[in-house]
Write an enzyme that holds these catalytic residues in place. Structure first.
Site: not given
Length: 357
Positions: A33, A68, A184-186, A191
């Site tokens: 269902r 970063c 696909g997020a590493s 973000h």
């Protein structure tokens, strides 16, 4: 569709999507269902830390900005007052396209030649690949922000797209969010990303061509005409959230401007707040109904410099795709998709789901 068909039992059915131009097979026999469909791989990337556990931290967290890639801008700006940031737009440390390469020479003949020129082609990997850090806190997801916070993220997207539109070699910007490793997020920290490409991606060209066919056949934009009570989840004065009639994925959602607008980056503050509230609600509904699934969302806008003759059928929208199943050989080989949940059923479940508690 009749009410009885929308609510009754179903057999397999094939539907054609007039925006992406693909066929989708709806086969409810391949699933339980619709209300039983849950993610078996919930993301929960940032659980609330316990009292005796250290708070999670990563390069995207406040205080680790120096780890970063270079910052493009932040919200609020550091000047005139050095207030704490809420959003940072930075370069991607591992970019798919490189901004330091020489841009390719423009094509002779412009937009149409770029879309139709035959043969194998290659160009250098010039482009822009940016990251939008949506919050300084590691344990906050996009839909945990208030509507104004989500709106600020959307406005940051738009501001950066407008900057990239000024570059003569950038033809298109794809804004997207990957949530969860299998989507696909590493990085677990909330973000999103955007890529500015020196070409119009083929799926964008295909989408516009299919919308052109519908416009020439009916005299109407494909997305302006979507008005079905059976696939509608929620509506505001300026936006509709629907499960598309030929959804390729179970519980896929489109958020569509109700007025005909070709470019996402033209959004203003008032509409961004409205969209932010609606997007927050849709992500909350998917999280609650589907056990915090991995998902992708993409903003489908128009290529820069689109000719005026194409604007009447170019209509931007935001697509949310929960990752609940694996794409198999049939989908890869045929370009058709198999969806075990009819859009009307998915829309009804999401429409009736209360996220206020």
């Amino acid at each position: 569709l009749s009410a009885s068909m929308a609510e009754g039992s179903r057999t397999s059915e094939a539907r054609r999507d007039d925006v992406f131009g693909r066929w989708v097979i709806f086969s409810p026999a391949r699933s339980r269902r619709p209300t039983d469909l849950k993610s078996h791989n919930p993301t929960n990337p940032s659980p609330a830390p316990s009292a005796d556990a250290p708070k999670p931290s990563c390069p995207f967290c406040a205080g680790r900005e120096s780890e970063c890639a270079p910052e493009i801008f932040r919200v609020p700006p550091p000047e005139p007052e050095a207030s704490p940031w809420r959003i940072r737009v930075i370069e991607n440390l591992y970019p798919a396209l490189r901004r330091d390469l020489v841009p390719p020479a423009p094509l002779v003949g412009g937009e149409e030649e770029e879309e139709t020129a035959p043969g194998e082609r290659a160009m250098c990997g010039f482009g822009f690949h940016d990251v939008v850090i949506e919050t300084p806190r590691h344990d906050v997801r996009l839909w945990d922000l208030d509507a104004e916070g989500v709106s600020d993220v959307l406005l940051a997207y738009a501001a950066r797209v407008r900057q990239l539109a000024e570059h003569p070699a950038v033809k298109y910007v794809q804004v997207f969010k990957n949530h969860g490793a299998s989507a696909g997020a590493s990085m677990a920290h909330s973000h999103s990303q955007m890529l500015g490409t020196p070409f119009v991606p083929p799926s964008v060209t295909t989408r516009l061509n299919h919308m052109k066919e519908t416009f020439e056949r009916s005299g109407h934009c494909s997305l302006c005409e979507i008005r079905s009570e059976y696939t509608l989840i929620s509506e505001t004065p300026n936006f509709s959230a629907i499960v598309p009639f030929a959804a390729s994925y179970p519980f896929e959602i489109w958020i569509i401007p109700r007025q005909h607008i070709s470019y996402f980056h033209e959004i203003g503050q008032d509409k961004a707040l409205e969209l932010g509230s609606l997007l927050k609600t849709m992500l909350q509904k998917l999280c609650k109904q589907l056990n915090d699934p991995p998902f992708n969302f993409m903003i489908h806008s128009s290529p820069f410099g689109l000719s005026s003759s194409r604007l009447p059928y170019a209509h931007w929208f935001l697509q949310i795709v929960p990752q609940l199943s694996v794409i198999g050989g049939f989908e890869i080989g045929s370009g058709c998709y198999i969806n075990p949940v009819f859009p009307e059923d998915a829309a009804k479940i999401l429409r009736e789901l209360d996220c206020s508690t």
